[in-house]
Design a protein around this motif. Structure first.
Motif, PDB file in Angstrom:
ATOM      1  N   VAL A  60       0.823  -1.203   0.000  1.00 46.82           N
ATOM      2  CA  VAL A  60       0.000   0.000   0.000  1.00 46.82           C
ATOM      3  C   VAL A  60       0.858   1.256   0.000  1.00 46.82           C
ATOM      4  N   VAL A  61       1.876   1.262   0.829  1.00 51.02           N
ATOM      5  CA  VAL A  61       2.837   2.372   0.894  1.00 51.02           C
ATOM      6  C   VAL A  61       4.241   1.763   0.935  1.00 51.02           C
ATOM      7  N   GLY A  83      -6.883  -5.893   7.037  1.00 55.86           N
ATOM      8  CA  GLY A  83      -7.181  -4.672   6.299  1.00 55.86           C
ATOM      9  C   GLY A  83      -6.317  -3.491   6.687  1.00 55.86           C
ATOM     10  N   SER A  84      -5.661  -3.564   7.845  1.00 54.80           N
ATOM     11  CA  SER A  84      -4.791  -2.463   8.261  1.00 54.80           C
ATOM     12  C   SER A  84      -3.461  -2.546   7.526  1.00 54.80           C
ATOM     13  N   ILE A  85      -2.647  -1.512   7.670  1.00 53.91           N
ATOM     14  CA  ILE A  85      -1.337  -1.475   7.019  1.00 53.91           C
ATOM     15  C   ILE A  85      -0.273  -1.738   8.072  1.00 53.91           C
ATOM     16  N   VAL A  99       6.478 -12.687   7.705  1.00 51.83           N
ATOM     17  CA  VAL A  99       5.187 -12.949   7.060  1.00 51.83           C
ATOM     18  C   VAL A  99       4.521 -11.653   6.631  1.00 51.83           C
ATOM     19  N   LEU A 100       4.915 -10.544   7.243  1.00 52.43           N
ATOM     20  CA  LEU A 100       4.415  -9.225   6.857  1.00 52.43           C
ATOM     21  C   LEU A 100       5.570  -8.229   6.935  1.00 52.43           C
ATOM     22  N   GLU A 104       2.697  -3.292   3.860  1.00 51.65           N
ATOM     23  CA  GLU A 104       1.778  -4.288   3.309  1.00 51.65           C
ATOM     24  C   GLU A 104       0.449  -4.259   4.041  1.00 51.65           C
ATOM     25  N   ARG A 105      -0.611  -4.507   3.280  1.00 51.23           N
ATOM     26  CA  ARG A 105      -1.937  -4.623   3.908  1.00 51.23           C
ATOM     27  C   ARG A 105      -2.008  -5.992   4.593  1.00 51.23           C
TER      28      ARG A 105
END
Length: 111
Positions: A60-61, A83-85, A99-100, A104-105
């Motif tokens: 997303v950013v 749904g959060s970033i 994993v994130l 990333e969303r």
């Protein structure tokens, strides 16, 4: 003592074809066990494949923007995170594979 277990670490970088190739290799070893074991010994393998392809993350950013963004630290349950970033790397240990990543969303599949 001898090793009796093998653990294969599968990450988002692997595909279901990668996992299937490992499973097939062990099936072949099981078929050829007479070449690997002394007379009278047997070996068998248990297969557990609970693999699903994880879709690529939605960026997303940029990681920099996410990391330096104004964030509010508070405890959230997993369903609330979807749904959060992500603002920081989420890297459970073991095995220590992210994993994130920031920017990333957060998806249900990643959790």
């Amino acid at each position: 003592p001898t090793a009796r277990h093998l653990t294969f670490i599968v990450s988002a970088g692997n595909t279901s074809e990668d996992v299937q190739a490992v499973v097939e290799a062990f099936r072949q070893i099981e078929l050829d066990e007479s070449n690997l074991c002394e007379a009278g010994n047997t070996m068998s393998f248990a297969y557990t494949t609970k693999w699903q392809d994880i879709p690529p993350p939605e960026n997303v950013v940029t990681p920099r923007e996410a990391y330096f963004s104004a964030t509010v630290a508070k405890a959230l349950s997993c369903p609330e995170l979807v749904g959060s970033i992500c603002a920081a790397t989420v890297c459970p240990y073991p095995p220590g594979i992210p994993v994130l990543m920031p920017g990333e969303r957060v998806s249900k599949a990643a959790l």
